[in-house]
Design a protein around this motif. Sequence first.
Motif, mmCIF file in Angstrom:
data_model
loop_
_atom_site.group_PDB
_atom_site.id
_atom_site.type_symbol
_atom_site.label_atom_id
_atom_site.label_comp_id
_atom_site.label_asym_id
_atom_site.label_seq_id
_atom_site.Cartn_x
_atom_site.Cartn_y
_atom_site.Cartn_z
ATOM 1 N N LEU A 80 -5.778 15.219 8.495
ATOM 2 C CA LEU A 80 -5.700 13.921 9.172
ATOM 3 C C LEU A 80 -6.383 12.834 8.352
ATOM 4 N N VAL A 81 -7.550 13.138 7.811
ATOM 5 C CA VAL A 81 -8.248 12.173 6.954
ATOM 6 C C VAL A 81 -7.367 11.830 5.755
ATOM 7 N N HIS A 82 -6.739 12.837 5.160
ATOM 8 C CA HIS A 82 -5.849 12.602 4.018
ATOM 9 C C HIS A 82 -4.719 11.641 4.396
ATOM 10 N N TYR A 83 -4.033 11.912 5.501
ATOM 11 C CA TYR A 83 -2.883 11.089 5.877
ATOM 12 C C TYR A 83 -3.284 9.677 6.297
ATOM 13 N N LEU A 84 -4.429 9.530 6.961
ATOM 14 C CA LEU A 84 -4.876 8.182 7.318
ATOM 15 C C LEU A 84 -5.360 7.417 6.084
ATOM 16 N N THR A 85 -5.983 8.117 5.143
ATOM 17 C CA THR A 85 -6.389 7.482 3.883
ATOM 18 C C THR A 85 -5.151 7.053 3.099
ATOM 19 N N ARG A 86 -4.148 7.910 3.080
ATOM 20 C CA ARG A 86 -2.894 7.574 2.381
ATOM 21 C C ARG A 86 -2.219 6.374 3.042
ATOM 22 N N SER A 87 -2.247 6.321 4.356
ATOM 23 C CA SER A 87 -1.680 5.186 5.072
ATOM 24 C C SER A 87 -2.407 3.899 4.679
ATOM 25 N N TYR A 88 -3.718 3.957 4.630
ATOM 26 C CA TYR A 88 -4.526 2.808 4.205
ATOM 27 C C TYR A 88 -4.108 2.361 2.803
ATOM 28 N N GLU A 89 -3.989 3.324 1.884
ATOM 29 C CA GLU A 89 -3.631 3.005 0.499
ATOM 30 C C GLU A 89 -2.236 2.384 0.404
ATOM 31 N N LEU A 90 -1.278 2.918 1.149
ATOM 32 C CA LEU A 90 0.086 2.385 1.121
ATOM 33 C C LEU A 90 0.132 0.939 1.608
ATOM 34 N N VAL A 91 -0.577 0.671 2.694
ATOM 35 C CA VAL A 91 -0.577 -0.685 3.241
ATOM 36 C C VAL A 91 -1.367 -1.623 2.328
ATOM 37 N N ALA A 92 -2.514 -1.167 1.839
ATOM 38 C CA ALA A 92 -3.339 -2.000 0.949
ATOM 39 C C ALA A 92 -2.586 -2.323 -0.337
ATOM 40 N N ALA A 93 -1.789 -1.398 -0.829
ATOM 41 C CA ALA A 93 -1.015 -1.636 -2.053
ATOM 42 C C ALA A 93 -0.006 -2.767 -1.869
ATOM 43 N N GLY A 94 0.390 -3.021 -0.638
ATOM 44 C CA GLY A 94 1.329 -4.103 -0.355
ATOM 45 C C GLY A 94 0.685 -5.477 -0.251
ATOM 46 N N LEU A 95 -0.640 -5.510 -0.281
ATOM 47 C CA LEU A 95 -1.353 -6.789 -0.245
ATOM 48 C C LEU A 95 -1.320 -7.418 -1.637
ATOM 49 N N THR A 96 -1.530 -8.699 -1.698
ATOM 50 C CA THR A 96 -1.586 -9.350 -3.009
ATOM 51 C C THR A 96 -2.805 -8.849 -3.775
ATOM 52 N N LYS A 97 -2.699 -8.889 -5.088
ATOM 53 C CA LYS A 97 -3.813 -8.475 -5.934
ATOM 54 C C LYS A 97 -5.056 -9.320 -5.633
ATOM 55 N N LYS A 98 -4.844 -10.613 -5.432
ATOM 56 C CA LYS A 98 -5.949 -11.524 -5.130
ATOM 57 C C LYS A 98 -6.655 -11.120 -3.832
ATOM 58 N N LEU A 99 -5.880 -10.819 -2.775
ATOM 59 C CA LEU A 99 -6.480 -10.423 -1.505
ATOM 60 C C LEU A 99 -7.212 -9.088 -1.637
ATOM 61 N N ARG A 100 -6.613 -8.139 -2.366
ATOM 62 C CA ARG A 100 -7.303 -6.852 -2.583
ATOM 63 C C ARG A 100 -8.646 -7.076 -3.271
ATOM 64 N N GLN A 101 -8.685 -7.953 -4.255
ATOM 65 C CA GLN A 101 -9.930 -8.245 -4.955
ATOM 66 C C GLN A 101 -10.941 -8.883 -4.002
ATOM 67 N N GLU A 102 -10.497 -9.845 -3.194
ATOM 68 C CA GLU A 102 -11.377 -10.513 -2.233
ATOM 69 C C GLU A 102 -11.982 -9.521 -1.237
ATOM 70 N N LEU A 103 -11.189 -8.527 -0.844
ATOM 71 C CA LEU A 103 -11.629 -7.543 0.139
ATOM 72 C C LEU A 103 -12.384 -6.365 -0.478
ATOM 73 N N GLY A 104 -12.445 -6.322 -1.803
ATOM 74 C CA GLY A 104 -13.147 -5.230 -2.492
ATOM 75 C C GLY A 104 -12.387 -3.925 -2.481
ATOM 76 N N ILE A 105 -11.067 -4.019 -2.460
ATOM 77 C CA ILE A 105 -10.219 -2.813 -2.408
ATOM 78 C C ILE A 105 -9.847 -2.407 -3.824
ATOM 79 N N ARG A 106 -10.163 -1.161 -4.156
ATOM 80 C CA ARG A 106 -9.762 -0.571 -5.439
ATOM 81 C C ARG A 106 -8.879 0.622 -5.130
#
Length: 121
Positions: A92-118
């Motif tokens: 479950l942790v794997h699938y929810l983490t993957r869901s987070y990554e899939l959605v975060a990847a759709g954000l703009t690079k600028k927004l990911r940087q602002e939010l501290g997402i790597r």
Amino acid sequence: MSLFDRKDFDAFVTNQPGTSFVDQWDGHVAKVGGKVFTVLWGEGERARLVAKCPEESFEILTALEGIRQAPYFAKRKWVEIGRNSPLSDEELVHYLTRSYELVAAGLTKKLRQELGIRLSS
């Protein structure tokens, strides 16, 4: 730990950069950069999770008991996982983490940087 329990669900979500909560659609919705990446619906034995997944995972997951296409979400990209599903807490942790990554990847690079997402890869 059980992601079907709100306290554990909240702890998992708040550990992900750039996340927030909103209670809507009769559920507890987790968002990254303002976009939904998981939902906790219900309580106790009726609790269920919603997560985004890639096509190949969708096929595998929906073949399992207790997991189906999530109602009201984009076809073949979102699953609803019931508490009675055979998935372990680690899965479950794997699938929810993957869901987070899939959605975060759709954000703009600028927004990911602002939010501290790597993102990995």
